[in-house]
Write a protein that holds these residues in place. Structure first.
Motif, PDB file in Angstrom:
ATOM      1  N   ASN A   1     118.802  12.485   1.628  1.00 58.95           N
ATOM      2  CA  ASN A   1     119.080  13.392   2.748  1.00 58.95           C
ATOM      3  C   ASN A   1     120.207  14.350   2.358  1.00 58.95           C
ATOM      4  O   ASN A   1     120.731  14.298   1.242  1.00 58.95           O
ATOM      5  N   GLN A   2     120.562  15.192   3.328  1.00 59.00           N
ATOM      6  CA  GLN A   2     121.549  16.244   3.059  1.00 59.00           C
ATOM      7  C   GLN A   2     122.896  15.682   2.582  1.00 59.00           C
ATOM      8  O   GLN A   2     123.480  16.166   1.620  1.00 59.00           O
TER       9      GLN A   2
ATOM     10  N   LEU B   1     116.645  20.291  -0.580  1.00 60.67           N
ATOM     11  CA  LEU B   1     115.935  19.642   0.525  1.00 60.67           C
ATOM     12  C   LEU B   1     114.504  20.153   0.687  1.00 60.67           C
ATOM     13  O   LEU B   1     113.683  19.506   1.314  1.00 60.67           O
ATOM     14  N   THR B   2     114.200  21.322   0.142  1.00 62.42           N
ATOM     15  CA  THR B   2     112.830  21.850   0.241  1.00 62.42           C
ATOM     16  C   THR B   2     111.928  21.250  -0.842  1.00 62.42           C
ATOM     17  O   THR B   2     110.713  21.458  -0.812  1.00 62.42           O
ATOM     18  N   LEU B   3     112.514  20.547  -1.800  1.00 66.82           N
ATOM     19  CA  LEU B   3     111.711  19.991  -2.912  1.00 66.82           C
ATOM     20  C   LEU B   3     111.123  18.651  -2.482  1.00 66.82           C
ATOM     21  O   LEU B   3     111.781  17.617  -2.589  1.00 66.82           O
ATOM     22  N   LYS B   4     109.893  18.699  -1.975  1.00 64.09           N
ATOM     23  CA  LYS B   4     109.275  17.469  -1.451  1.00 64.09           C
ATOM     24  C   LYS B   4     107.911  17.259  -2.052  1.00 64.09           C
ATOM     25  O   LYS B   4     107.328  18.173  -2.579  1.00 64.09           O
TER      26      LYS B   4
ATOM     27  N   GLN C   1     126.725  14.706  -1.855  1.00 61.05           N
ATOM     28  CA  GLN C   1     127.549  13.815  -2.688  1.00 61.05           C
ATOM     29  C   GLN C   1     127.137  13.905  -4.152  1.00 61.05           C
ATOM     30  O   GLN C   1     127.991  13.999  -5.036  1.00 61.05           O
ATOM     31  N   TRP C   2     125.831  13.899  -4.417  1.00 54.90           N
ATOM     32  CA  TRP C   2     125.360  14.014  -5.806  1.00 54.90           C
ATOM     33  C   TRP C   2     125.916  15.276  -6.460  1.00 54.90           C
ATOM     34  O   TRP C   2     126.442  15.236  -7.574  1.00 54.90           O
ATOM     35  N   VAL C   3     125.800  16.403  -5.746  1.00 57.88           N
ATOM     36  CA  VAL C   3     126.186  17.667  -6.371  1.00 57.88           C
ATOM     37  C   VAL C   3     127.711  17.797  -6.428  1.00 57.88           C
ATOM     38  O   VAL C   3     128.266  18.234  -7.436  1.00 57.88           O
TER      39      VAL C   3
END
Ligand code: HEC
Length: 137
Positions: free
Chosen positions: A82-83, A134-137, A88-90
């Motif tokens: 999720n967002q 978030l658009t990469l699904k 956190q990852w980035v």
């Protein structure tokens, strides 16, 4: 049968609604586009040097053969996190994976490079990147 001017107000409200909806959509897709710019730009995120993003509807980035495979494939990353998790990852992947080689784009904690005064990306750039991811699904 009512006079045609009676319907005029509905037409105007409809037009206004339509405009504001499409305006909101273009604004969002604009942010997503800017997020992908940061992801692809060699002087900004340069994420595809390590990651692969198989995103057929974007031809801005390097071709798949020129993308990296050092990190996980991000093509479906928006369905895994999720967002908040992506932020956190980035911002600082070390908080998730302490041994990681991924650069902490939003943190200077424990960075000892003498000339590194600013984080690699601004908070706003990180927010844009996350919207794109978030658009990469
Ligand atoms: C130097 C190589 C490198 C760069 C550059 C890099 N990453 Fe990573 N990234 C990694 C590695 C390696 C991992 C796997 C975590 C680990 O075990 O270290 C990772 C993990 C991730 C994950 C979690 C993926 C998953 O499936 O768990 C996301 C999301 C991510 N990176 C996004 C980005 C974004 C967005 C950028 C650019 C702003 C970026 N990365 C730049 C190396 C990199």
């Amino acid at each position: 049968m009512r006079h045609w001017t009676f319907y005029l107000k509905y037409l105007l409200v409809g037009l206004l609604l339509n405009c504001s909806i499409s305006h909101a959509q273009t604004m969002d897709s604009d942010r997503v586009g800017r997020g992908f710019e940061v992801i692809y730009n060699r002087n900004l995120g340069n994420c595809v040097t390590c990651h692969r993003i198989d995103k057929p509807d974007s031809n801005r980035g390097p071709t798949l053969e020129k993308q990296g495979n050092f990190g996980p494939d991000l093509s479906k990353v928006g369905s895994r996190y999720n967002q908040a998790q992506l932020t956190q990852w980035v911002s600082d992947a070390r908080k998730i994976q302490p041994q990681t080689f991924m650069p902490p784009y939003g943190s200077l904690e424990d960075i000892t490079l003498p000339n590194q005064a600013n984080t690699l990306l601004t908070q706003e750039q990180i927010a844009l990147v996350v919207e794109a991811l978030l658009t990469l699904k």
